[in-house]
Enzyme design. Structure first.
Site, mmCIF file in Angstrom:
data_model
loop_
_atom_site.group_PDB
_atom_site.id
_atom_site.type_symbol
_atom_site.label_atom_id
_atom_site.label_comp_id
_atom_site.label_asym_id
_atom_site.label_seq_id
_atom_site.Cartn_x
_atom_site.Cartn_y
_atom_site.Cartn_z
ATOM 1 C CG HIS A 659 -0.185 -0.011 2.611
ATOM 2 N ND1 HIS A 659 0.381 -0.740 2.794
ATOM 3 C CD2 HIS A 659 -0.022 1.232 3.533
ATOM 4 C CE1 HIS A 659 1.173 -0.649 4.098
ATOM 5 N NE2 HIS A 659 1.069 0.703 4.279
ATOM 6 C CG ASP A 661 2.692 4.749 4.727
ATOM 7 O OD1 ASP A 661 1.610 3.869 4.942
ATOM 8 O OD2 ASP A 661 3.328 4.842 5.431
ATOM 9 C CG HIS A 711 5.359 0.508 2.372
ATOM 10 N ND1 HIS A 711 5.069 1.522 2.739
ATOM 11 C CD2 HIS A 711 4.825 0.375 3.935
ATOM 12 C CE1 HIS A 711 3.858 2.718 2.938
ATOM 13 N NE2 HIS A 711 3.932 1.817 4.352
ATOM 14 N NE ARG A 721 7.128 -5.695 13.234
ATOM 15 C CZ ARG A 721 7.129 -5.099 11.991
ATOM 16 N NH1 ARG A 721 6.120 -5.030 11.207
ATOM 17 N NH2 ARG A 721 8.047 -3.675 11.458
#
Ligand SMILES: *[C@@H]1O[C@H](CO)[C@@H](O)[C@H](O)[C@H]1NC(C)=O
Ligand SMILES: *[C@@H]1O[C@H](CO)[C@@H](O)[C@H](O)[C@H]1NC(C)=O
Ligand SMILES: *[C@@H]1O[C@H](CO)[C@@H](O)[C@H](O)[C@H]1NC(C)=O
Ligand SMILES: *[C@@H]1O[C@H](CO)[C@@H](O)[C@H](O)[C@H]1NC(C)=O
Length: 730
Positions: A659, A661, A711, A721
């Site tokens: 995607h 940002d 990314h 995480r």
């Protein structure tokens, strides 16, 4: 011709001891200083020190006697002084003896015997009394006083000098009680024309010998000149030899006494600071003085757990320390519990008073003092309010070594002129700024300062608590706050409150706007206590990012630098888990404008926990400078619509598809540790076929949001995480 020159030299050379050596000057050996002191107060020690500095010969009368001459703060009184002087004079047969009688608790010498005797001779009388602007104790006697053309008209009994035979004559009439007024007795002699003539009395109208400060505060200034410091009377342009803080001028004499004689000067700095030390180096641990440390928690305060970490770091054998902890706040109980759980056994003793005991703050201070008073081994009580930041690990040792009955380290507030001491008091007893306050705060004058008020942190000798300060109501007052009541009592007991700025000791936190509705409330302190916030939460090597180029580029135009401490990461994760309202990772998202998220994650937005303003401040202060350095010409106010903590879990949402940002640039901070907290994870930039596979905890990835840096979030295959993501300048 020569004779004229000598006379002129004498007139103008009140300063220079050598210039006036003509025949007939009184030998210094003929002078004897008498003073009455029933107690060894700090003021008395100051007097003796100044006398010793100029080699005066002193005889102390009344030592060990109980003082009956009235309270020295509230005249009349002083008959005891006259009786003691009278009997001391009986032993003196030498006709040429010159006697100086002065008070001592509030008196300092600012010059030596030679100058004193010369000025006495120049007064051309056998007895010279100090002079006053104000008349007391009997105002009705005013008209009976001889008129003076210039200078002060009334007699002051706190200081006089004269030949022994004349003084004997003067005292022959005395038959008063110890509690009678010496001032009235001498005044009556002086206003009687026959007595005045036969005893040969005059007044030092222009303060050439004696400066009484009462009614004369505006006349007196400190004067630094030629490696000396003196008080100058600016009204008469004289340099008085003896300075007397009579009546309600104790604070002024304390102020002058910080400098005179020779205690602090521009050339030498502090000369008192190395006197009478109590060195600790070389002692076995078991020989260290036992100290009771009183810790007072009276309001919700930021960084209390940090306080205890710093307490732990004080360089002092813990088995010589006993802790008294007073806590009024439920909110802080876990912080204390954590500290005691791990460290209680290291200390000699710990006494804790919690909120459930319902003990008021004033009582708690008394209980703390008693813990030291009642323990014969205790040598010091170290009082610390929990909003103090103990930056200097040697602090306790330094303060003990200075060896004063009462001493406080100077504490500051970053970027402000606030400190934990006042240099002066206003007429109503509140804060006033002394002339030297700024110089002391800014460290332009370093040393030991006798001041009227200190707060937050101080060290008192147990002996002082058991004697001068044994009053069980030190903090009680009908009108004053407890801290002011305490200082007022300490002053009135004649105990000097010294503050030292010879070292950097630490800070005092702001407790304003401290909210306790979160799990880790300290995270919210970036505005109120930015220095402490940075120390707690910003990575120790962050300062090297811009300065030393501690910044990596793992992929094209992707920058990587340390920004958060482990504690910051931990607190942020815990805060989010504590809040608990993780989004479901679905496209429909009511939290955002338009209600639809193209690439949803399981996350909590900063504004959901009320952290958006603080987060923007963090981005502005710590991310924006890096952005501007790495992408020159781009300036940012660190605005964002979306900043959030993402949780990746194999069975929840393990990864994120490729995607862009919605940002000009993105800050992505890893909050936990790969290989320990989770396996897998990382971030891949598709255009460059480049991945950051081993994110470092507390390090930020900075990359452009659109167009070039398409990314994806690589799958987390085990554990959980957490990352914090901010879409800056959408
Ligand atoms: C005081 O006396 C000592 C030794 O007798 C001498 O060294 C010192 O200079 C004297 N100080 C003053 C101020 O006269
Ligand atoms: C006072 O004494 C001085 C010096 O001894 C002398 O010169 C003077 O005449 C005396 N004054 C009176 C009024 O006796
Ligand atoms: C900071 O840098 C020093 C020197 O490179 C390193 O030894 C230290 O571990 C770093 N601190 C942290 C918290 O990573
Ligand atoms: C991307 O990089 C990986 C490993 O670095 C390599 O195996 C792969 O062939 C690369 N893919 C492309 C399309 O270059």
């Amino acid at each position: 011709m020569r004779g004229v020159l000598v006379v002129l030299a004498c007139l103008f050379a009140s300063f220079s001891p050598l210039a006036c050596n003509q025949q007939g000057s009184i030998p210094e050996g003929d002078l004897l200083v008498l003073t009455v002191a029933t107690q060894e107060t700090d003021g008395f020690r100051r007097f003796l020190r100044s006398a010793k500095h100029f080699n005066y010969t002193i005889k102390v009368l009344g030592r060990g006697e109980t003082w009956k001459g009235g309270d020295y703060m509230s005249p009349p009184g002083g008959g005891q002084k006259v009786r003691l002087l009278k009997s001391a004079l009986e032993d003196i047969q030498d006709e040429n003896r010159v006697i100086l009688l002065v008070d001592s608790y509030d008196v300092i010498f600012s010059s030596g015997p030679r100058e004193l005797l010369k000025k006495f001779q120049q007064a051309k009388h056998r007895v010279v009394f100090s002079a006053e602007t104000l008349i007391w104790p009997d105002r009705h006697l005013e008209d009976k006083h001889p008129h003076v053309r210039e200078g002060k008209r009334f007699l002051g009994a706190g200081g006089f000098i004269g030949y022994a035979p004349n003084l004997k004559q003067m005292l022959s009439d005395w038959s008063g009680a110890d509690s009678d007024s010496d001032q009235l007795f001498f005044t009556k002699l002086y206003i009687n024309p026959e007595k005045r003539k036969s005893i040969n009395i005059t007044l030092d109208n222009k303060c050439r010998l004696f400066q009484n400060l009462h009614g004369a505060l505006d006349e007196v200034v400190l004067k630094f000149e030629d490696g000396r410091v003196r008080a100058r009377n600016v009204l008469y342009n004289t340099l008085p030899v003896i300075i007397h803080g009579n009546g309600p001028t104790k604070l002024q004499i304390n102020y002058l006494g910080n400098y005179i004689p020779h205690l602090w000067m521009f050339e030498t700095g502090c000369t008192l600071c190395n006197e009478g030390l109590r060195p600790l180096s070389g002692l076995q641990e078991s020989e260290y003085p036992v100290v009771v440390i009183g810790i007072f928690i009276q309001q919700p305060t930021p960084f209390v757990s940090v306080f205890f970490e710093r307490l732990l770091n004080l360089k002092y054998p813990k088995n010589r320390l006993r802790l008294f902890i007073y806590n009024q706040e439920l909110h802080h109980e876990p912080h204390i519990r954590t500290f005691l759980e791990y460290h209680e056994s290291e200390y000699q003793d710990v006494k804790l008073i919690g909120p459930e005991e319902d003990i008021d703050p004033v009582t708690s201070r008394n209980i703390g003092f008693d813990m030291c008073r009642d323990d014969i081994d205790c040598e010091y009580f170290f009082s610390i309010d929990v909003d103090v930041v103990l930056k200097n690990e040697d602090m306790l040792r330094i303060l003990i070594e200075l060896n004063k009955p009462f001493i406080a380290p100077m504490m500051t507030k970053p970027g402000r002129l606030w400190t934990n001491f006042w240099g002066a008091l206003s007429a109503d007893g509140y804060y006033a700024r002394s002339e030297d306050y700024m110089d002391i705060v800014k460290g332009r004058r370093m040393g030991l300062w006798n001041v009227p008020y200190v707060s937050h942190i101080f060290l008192i000798k147990a002996d002082t608590l058991r004697t001068d300060l044994k009053d069980p109501d030190l903090f009680e007052s009908a009108t004053l706050d407890p801290d002011m009541a305490f200082c007022s009592k300490v002053r009135n007991k004649g105990v000097f409150m010294f503050v030292t700025n010879m070292h950097t000791f630490g800070r005092v936190l702001s407790t304003e706007n401290y909210q306790t509705n979160h799990l880790h409330n300290d995270l919210w302190q970036i505005f109120e206590n930015p220095v402490e916030w940075e120390e707690r939460y910003i990575h120790e090597n962050y300062s090297k990012v811009l300065r030393d180029g501690l910044i990596e580029m793992p992929c094209p135009d992707v920058y990587w630098f340390p920004v958060f401490t482990d504690v910051a990461c931990k607190h942020l994760i815990e805060e989010m888990e504590h809040f608990g309202q993780w989004s479901g990772g679905r496209n429909v998202d009511k939290r955002i404008l338009g209600g639809y998220e193209n690439v949803p994650t399981v996350d909590i937005h900063m504004n959901q926990v009320g952290y958006d303003k603080e987060w923007q401040k963090f981005l502005l202060d710590y991310a924006a400078p890096v952005t501007e350095k790495m992408y020159p010409g781009y300036y940012t106010m660190a605005q964002f619509d979306l900043a959030f903590v993402v949780r990746y879990k194999p069975d929840e949402q393990p990864a994120l598809r490729p995607h862009h940002d919605a940002s000009t640039f993105t800050i992505n901070i890893a909050l936990n540790q790969v290989g320990i907290d989770y396996q897998g994870g990382g971030c891949r930039f598709l255009r460059y076929n480049c991945s950051v596979n081993a994110p470092r905890r507390g390090w930020a990835l900075l990359h452009p949001g659109r167009l070039t840096h398409y990314h994806e979030g690589l799958p987390t295959i085990e554990g959980v995480r957490y990352i914090s993501v901010s879409f800056v300048d959408p």
